[in-house]
Design a protein around this motif. Structure first.
Motif, PDB file in Angstrom:
ATOM      1  N   PHE A  79     -31.665 -58.438  22.868  1.00 39.99           N
ATOM      2  CA  PHE A  79     -30.524 -57.532  23.051  1.00 39.99           C
ATOM      3  C   PHE A  79     -30.476 -57.077  24.505  1.00 39.99           C
ATOM      4  CE2 PHE A  79     -34.221 -55.141  21.890  1.00 39.99           C
ATOM      5  CZ  PHE A  79     -34.170 -54.008  22.680  1.00 39.99           C
ATOM      6  N   GLU A  80     -29.355 -56.478  24.857  1.00 36.62           N
ATOM      7  CA  GLU A  80     -29.147 -56.150  26.261  1.00 36.62           C
ATOM      8  C   GLU A  80     -29.240 -54.651  26.505  1.00 36.62           C
ATOM      9  OE1 GLU A  80     -25.921 -58.858  28.005  1.00 36.62           O
ATOM     10  OE2 GLU A  80     -25.772 -57.012  29.163  1.00 36.62           O
ATOM     11  N   VAL A  81     -30.005 -54.277  27.503  1.00 39.52           N
ATOM     12  CA  VAL A  81     -30.052 -52.868  27.931  1.00 39.52           C
ATOM     13  C   VAL A  81     -29.779 -52.827  29.429  1.00 39.52           C
ATOM     14  CG1 VAL A  81     -31.413 -50.736  27.946  1.00 39.52           C
ATOM     15  CG2 VAL A  81     -31.931 -52.545  26.280  1.00 39.52           C
ATOM     16  N   GLY A  82     -28.723 -52.160  29.795  1.00 44.08           N
ATOM     17  CA  GLY A  82     -28.384 -52.008  31.222  1.00 44.08           C
ATOM     18  C   GLY A  82     -28.360 -53.338  31.962  1.00 44.08           C
ATOM     19  N   GLY A  83     -27.850 -54.364  31.307  1.00 40.94           N
ATOM     20  CA  GLY A  83     -27.745 -55.660  31.952  1.00 40.94           C
ATOM     21  C   GLY A  83     -28.996 -56.509  31.848  1.00 40.94           C
ATOM     22  N   MET A  84     -30.060 -55.949  31.215  1.00 41.78           N
ATOM     23  CA  MET A  84     -31.299 -56.722  31.072  1.00 41.78           C
ATOM     24  C   MET A  84     -31.410 -57.260  29.645  1.00 41.78           C
ATOM     25  SD  MET A  84     -34.145 -54.501  33.097  1.00 41.78           S
ATOM     26  CE  MET A  84     -33.826 -53.001  32.216  1.00 41.78           C
ATOM     27  N   LEU A  85     -31.867 -58.488  29.568  1.00 45.16           N
ATOM     28  CA  LEU A  85     -32.014 -59.110  28.259  1.00 45.16           C
ATOM     29  C   LEU A  85     -33.453 -58.911  27.780  1.00 45.16           C
ATOM     30  CD1 LEU A  85     -29.955 -60.653  26.588  1.00 45.16           C
ATOM     31  CD2 LEU A  85     -30.931 -62.782  27.457  1.00 45.16           C
ATOM     32  N   LEU A  86     -33.633 -58.170  26.687  1.00 44.00           N
ATOM     33  CA  LEU A  86     -34.985 -57.922  26.193  1.00 44.00           C
ATOM     34  C   LEU A  86     -35.125 -58.433  24.767  1.00 44.00           C
ATOM     35  CD1 LEU A  86     -35.512 -54.285  27.487  1.00 44.00           C
ATOM     36  CD2 LEU A  86     -36.316 -56.413  28.494  1.00 44.00           C
ATOM     37  N   ASN A  87     -36.352 -58.804  24.418  1.00 47.64           N
ATOM     38  CA  ASN A  87     -36.604 -59.342  23.095  1.00 47.64           C
ATOM     39  C   ASN A  87     -37.251 -58.279  22.203  1.00 47.64           C
ATOM     40  OD1 ASN A  87     -38.279 -60.612  20.971  1.00 47.64           O
ATOM     41  ND2 ASN A  87     -37.281 -62.445  21.768  1.00 47.64           N
ATOM     42  N   GLN A  88     -36.669 -58.102  21.043  1.00 50.57           N
ATOM     43  CA  GLN A  88     -37.114 -57.040  20.137  1.00 50.57           C
ATOM     44  C   GLN A  88     -38.558 -57.243  19.686  1.00 50.57           C
ATOM     45  OE1 GLN A  88     -34.299 -56.460  16.992  1.00 50.57           O
ATOM     46  NE2 GLN A  88     -35.507 -54.841  16.033  1.00 50.57           N
ATOM     47  N   GLN A 113     -33.852 -62.870  47.247  1.00 50.05           N
ATOM     48  CA  GLN A 113     -33.277 -63.013  45.895  1.00 50.05           C
ATOM     49  C   GLN A 113     -33.559 -61.782  45.043  1.00 50.05           C
ATOM     50  OE1 GLN A 113     -34.704 -66.560  44.077  1.00 50.05           O
ATOM     51  NE2 GLN A 113     -33.583 -67.908  45.456  1.00 50.05           N
ATOM     52  N   MET A 114     -34.816 -61.314  45.107  1.00 51.86           N
ATOM     53  CA  MET A 114     -35.195 -60.138  44.312  1.00 51.86           C
ATOM     54  C   MET A 114     -34.321 -58.949  44.696  1.00 51.86           C
ATOM     55  SD  MET A 114     -39.337 -60.259  44.413  1.00 51.86           S
ATOM     56  CE  MET A 114     -40.180 -61.806  44.153  1.00 51.86           C
ATOM     57  N   GLY A 115     -34.142 -58.763  46.007  1.00 57.67           N
ATOM     58  CA  GLY A 115     -33.355 -57.639  46.482  1.00 57.67           C
ATOM     59  C   GLY A 115     -31.894 -57.750  46.090  1.00 57.67           C
ATOM     60  N   GLN A 116     -31.391 -58.987  46.043  1.00 55.68           N
ATOM     61  CA  GLN A 116     -29.972 -59.164  45.747  1.00 55.68           C
ATOM     62  C   GLN A 116     -29.637 -58.894  44.294  1.00 55.68           C
ATOM     63  OE1 GLN A 116     -29.454 -63.065  47.255  1.00 55.68           O
ATOM     64  NE2 GLN A 116     -28.670 -62.399  49.270  1.00 55.68           N
ATOM     65  N   ALA A 117     -30.589 -59.183  43.407  1.00 58.30           N
ATOM     66  CA  ALA A 117     -30.310 -58.964  41.983  1.00 58.30           C
ATOM     67  C   ALA A 117     -31.421 -58.134  41.348  1.00 58.30           C
ATOM     68  CB  ALA A 117     -30.172 -60.308  41.265  1.00 58.30           C
ATOM     69  N   PRO A 118     -31.459 -56.822  41.664  1.00 55.43           N
ATOM     70  CA  PRO A 118     -32.566 -55.978  41.199  1.00 55.43           C
ATOM     71  C   PRO A 118     -32.655 -55.886  39.669  1.00 55.43           C
ATOM     72  CG  PRO A 118     -30.843 -54.650  42.212  1.00 55.43           C
ATOM     73  CD  PRO A 118     -30.497 -56.067  42.485  1.00 55.43           C
ATOM     74  N   VAL A 119     -31.514 -55.935  39.012  1.00 54.01           N
ATOM     75  CA  VAL A 119     -31.553 -55.829  37.550  1.00 54.01           C
ATOM     76  C   VAL A 119     -32.246 -57.041  36.948  1.00 54.01           C
ATOM     77  CG1 VAL A 119     -30.198 -55.656  35.447  1.00 54.01           C
ATOM     78  CG2 VAL A 119     -29.477 -54.425  37.502  1.00 54.01           C
ATOM     79  N   PHE A 120     -31.911 -58.195  37.472  1.00 53.54           N
ATOM     80  CA  PHE A 120     -32.542 -59.419  36.977  1.00 53.54           C
ATOM     81  C   PHE A 120     -34.046 -59.396  37.282  1.00 53.54           C
ATOM     82  CE2 PHE A 120     -33.799 -63.923  37.755  1.00 53.54           C
ATOM     83  CZ  PHE A 120     -33.743 -64.326  36.436  1.00 53.54           C
ATOM     84  N   PHE A 121     -34.376 -58.902  38.486  1.00 53.73           N
ATOM     85  CA  PHE A 121     -35.797 -58.798  38.856  1.00 53.73           C
ATOM     86  C   PHE A 121     -36.522 -57.886  37.871  1.00 53.73           C
ATOM     87  CE2 PHE A 121     -39.141 -56.630  41.468  1.00 53.73           C
ATOM     88  CZ  PHE A 121     -39.994 -57.715  41.523  1.00 53.73           C
ATOM     89  N   ALA A 122     -35.913 -56.741  37.559  1.00 56.73           N
ATOM     90  CA  ALA A 122     -36.516 -55.819  36.596  1.00 56.73           C
ATOM     91  C   ALA A 122     -36.719 -56.511  35.254  1.00 56.73           C
ATOM     92  CB  ALA A 122     -35.634 -54.581  36.431  1.00 56.73           C
ATOM     93  N   GLU A 123     -35.747 -57.321  34.856  1.00 60.66           N
ATOM     94  CA  GLU A 123     -35.864 -58.024  33.578  1.00 60.66           C
ATOM     95  C   GLU A 123     -37.060 -58.974  33.591  1.00 60.66           C
ATOM     96  OE1 GLU A 123     -32.271 -59.995  32.149  1.00 60.66           O
ATOM     97  OE2 GLU A 123     -33.560 -61.547  31.306  1.00 60.66           O
ATOM     98  N   VAL A 124     -37.201 -59.679  34.711  1.00 56.44           N
ATOM     99  CA  VAL A 124     -38.326 -60.607  34.832  1.00 56.44           C
ATOM    100  C   VAL A 124     -39.648 -59.841  34.738  1.00 56.44           C
ATOM    101  CG1 VAL A 124     -39.534 -62.198  36.378  1.00 56.44           C
ATOM    102  CG2 VAL A 124     -37.043 -62.293  36.181  1.00 56.44           C
ATOM    103  N   VAL A 125     -39.732 -58.709  35.457  1.00 55.34           N
ATOM    104  CA  VAL A 125     -40.974 -57.929  35.462  1.00 55.34           C
ATOM    105  C   VAL A 125     -41.277 -57.403  34.064  1.00 55.34           C
ATOM    106  CG1 VAL A 125     -42.059 -55.818  36.303  1.00 55.34           C
ATOM    107  CG2 VAL A 125     -40.869 -57.319  37.894  1.00 55.34           C
TER     108      VAL A 125
END
Lengths: 311, 262
Positions: free
Chosen positions: A147-156, A14-26
């Motif tokens: 807000f979104e950066v490169g497909g990642m959802l981050l909290n200000q 799963q991590m490999g399939q969606a690296p952007v989402f994984f980065a967001e989680v990390v």
């Protein structure tokens, strides 16, 4: 076989399939981790200088946040309330040195520890007496927006909190490792009598340490308070700091930071990828299990001073 | 050999000091003086009050009676910080080093009182404080050379063998540039070679820096060799005081050490 696959291989696929989402989680894990580090740092400071585990650290977080909110409710502007709260924490440090540490000088650590339990009850009651026991909203003017950066959802707000936390932590690390006061602090932590014999003023060192721990508690209190409201449960985040300390070692500032980050990332990743397999809620116990593993295999933590016993 | 040396004025004078813990009398009406550039030994059987005496001099213990005159000023009792800032440094019977810190850092703590820049400068660690740190570092390097501990500069002292720890502890005391150095059994638990080294360092410190030394030691050979004058304590009382040769032949001292036939 299928179960093994689901636990040992599936999540990584799963991590490999969606690296952007994984980065967001990390990244979100890291942001939470900074907040844990912040709380753990308060413990490390006092443990280093007084050699005692400060049971009251969690309540100091609550007390600082309560004071800040209480002042703001009385119409004091944010910046002034911040300065006043810092002043209150410094006064508290002086009072603790004079009324608690000085009479107990050269006593066993367990006695100091008991004294900090007493301090916990005192601060809890005193805080409520002054500011009441209602849940209070703390708004320091930083919006809690995502807000979104490169497909990642981050909290200000999380980013802001992490930035403040990181700056504070970096400053303290340099303070401890590089400056003469830092050296004096470490000396006091190692041996009170020897420190006295080279003329290190114990009282000054204690006041400095408890003041800094108070200020760190305040920052932690503001960050957590602004997220979840200022209320009694704030003092319980101290419990989350325990596994961080066990991971990082009670005596290490860098350890507290890295321990916090590992736990922050670990519990987020575990929750997202392994949570569904066991019905969720991994976040609640992950840190404690990790701490238990560390206690079994590396009791001094990642960066704690090695325990060397000569027999 | 050293007994013929010229000694200076009186640096420290302990007058009629009594110290008790509850009903236990650790020191009873003890008086003696220490002259500048002297090596003064305190000897006596276990529990005679030797360490208590040192603790009184550097302010860890506050005697119930008596006065301590140091550098011409009379004190009811000393305070540790005051003693340290007036140039009294010490080592401990059971090594009291900062175990988690390196040899270098341990020695640097000895410079603590010589650091003039205030807390704020130190905390910021900017310009002047940094320059000051470098000066102190230089001084400490001299001591490291003097004690021949270059190789363990960066080693955490908790990992060092016992003999070296004792040497680092001496180094920390020397880093304060003391005028009076209190050594509590500096050679205890050492082998012959280590003892000889330590003796040499003590004599060199005395000789090169002109440091006055009060020394507690059990090894009579060492005491008789290096000290100028000897105080003998027994059960908290002073039973003899004088040149090593006089003390050696004193009948009360022989009794205290060997016991008397009844």
């Amino acid at each position: 076989m299928q179960v093994l696959y689901a636990f040992l291989v599936g999540p990584f696929v799963q991590m490999g399939q969606a690296p952007v989402f994984f980065a967001e989680v990390v990244i979100n894990g890291l942001l939470t981790g900074v907040m844990y580090s912040l709380v753990a740092l308060g413990f490390v400071l006092i443990y280093k200088a007084s050699g005692t585990f400060n049971f009251a650290q969690g309540v100091m977080v609550l007390f600082a946040a309560l004071t800040l909110v209480g002042l703001m409710e009385h119409g004091v502007p944010v910046w002034l309330a911040l300065i006043l709260t810092v002043a209150v924490m410094v006064v508290l440090a002086f009072a603790i040195e004079r009324l608690m540490l000085r009479p107990l000088i050269n006593q066993e650590q367990i006695i100091l520890f008991m004294a900090t339990i007493g301090l916990t009850f005192f601060l809890e009651g005193f805080g409520e007496l002054l500011w009441g026991s209602n849940v209070k909203r703390l708004d320091i003017g930083v919006p809690d927006r995502s807000f979104e950066v490169g497909g990642m959802l981050l909290n200000q707000f999380d980013l802001f909190a992490a930035a403040i936390g990181a700056a504070l932590v970096a400053g303290l690390a340099v303070f401890f490792q590089k400056t003469p006061i830092g050296r004096a602090l470490r000396a006091v932590a190692d041996d009170h009598q020897a420190a006295l014999s080279v003329g290190i003023p114990l009282k000054t060192i204690w006041v400095v340490v408890w003041s800094v721990a108070g200020i760190v508690a305040m920052v932690a209190g503001i960050m957590w308070g602004a997220k979840s409201g200022v209320q009694f449960s704030l003092s319980l985040i101290a419990l989350k700091a325990l596994p961080v300390l066990i991971l990082g070692g009670f005596t290490s500032v860098p350890g507290a930071i890295i321990g916090g980050l590992i736990i922050g990332v670990g519990e987020k990743v575990a929750e997202v990828y392994w949570g569904p397999l066991v019905g969720g809620a991994i976040e609640n116990w992950f840190a404690y299990v990790l701490a238990l593993v560390f206690l079994l295999f590396r009791p001094q933590g990642l960066f704690g001073e090695r325990i060397i016993e000569r027999v | 050999m050293t007994s013929a040396r010229q000694l200076g004025d009186i640096l420290l004078k302990v007058e009629d000091v009594s110290l008790s813990f509850g009903g236990v009398k650790a020191l009873e009406h003890v008086s003696f003086d220490v002259r500048e550039r002297e090596i003064r030994a305190i000897i006596g059987p276990n529990g005679a009050g030797k360490s208590s005496m040192l603790n009184v001099i550097n302010g860890f213990y506050q005697p119930q009676e008596g006065t301590i005159m140091y550098r011409g000023r009379s004190h009811r009792h000393m305070r540790p910080h005051e003693a340290a800032s007036e140039g009294i440094a010490r080592t401990f019977q059971n090594i009291a080093l900062f175990r988690g810190m390196s040899t270098l850092d341990n020695l640097m703590t000895g410079r603590n009182l010589k650091m003039k820049k205030n807390l704020l400068w130190q905390a910021l660690y900017l310009g002047p404080a940094r320059r000051e740190e470098i000066e102190h570092r230089e001084f400490v390097e001299h001591i490291i050379d003097f004690l021949e501990i270059q190789a363990i500069r960066k080693t955490p002292v908790g990992r060092l063998p016992y003999g070296l720890q004792k040497r680092v502890e001496l180094g920390r005391a020397l880093a304060a540039e003391p005028s009076l150095l209190l050594l509590d059994e500096p050679m205890a638990g050492m082998n012959t070679e280590e003892k000889e080294d330590m003796c040499r360092f003590v004599l060199d410190v005395n000789d090169e820096f002109g440091t006055t030394i009060i020394l507690i030691e059990h090894d009579m050979g060492v005491v008789m060799d290096i000290s100028d004058r000897v105080v003998v304590l027994d059960y908290g009382r002073k039973i003899a005081d004088g040149m090593p040769d006089d003390v050696r032949t004193n009948s009360e001292v022989i009794e205290a050490y060997l016991g008397v036939m009844h």
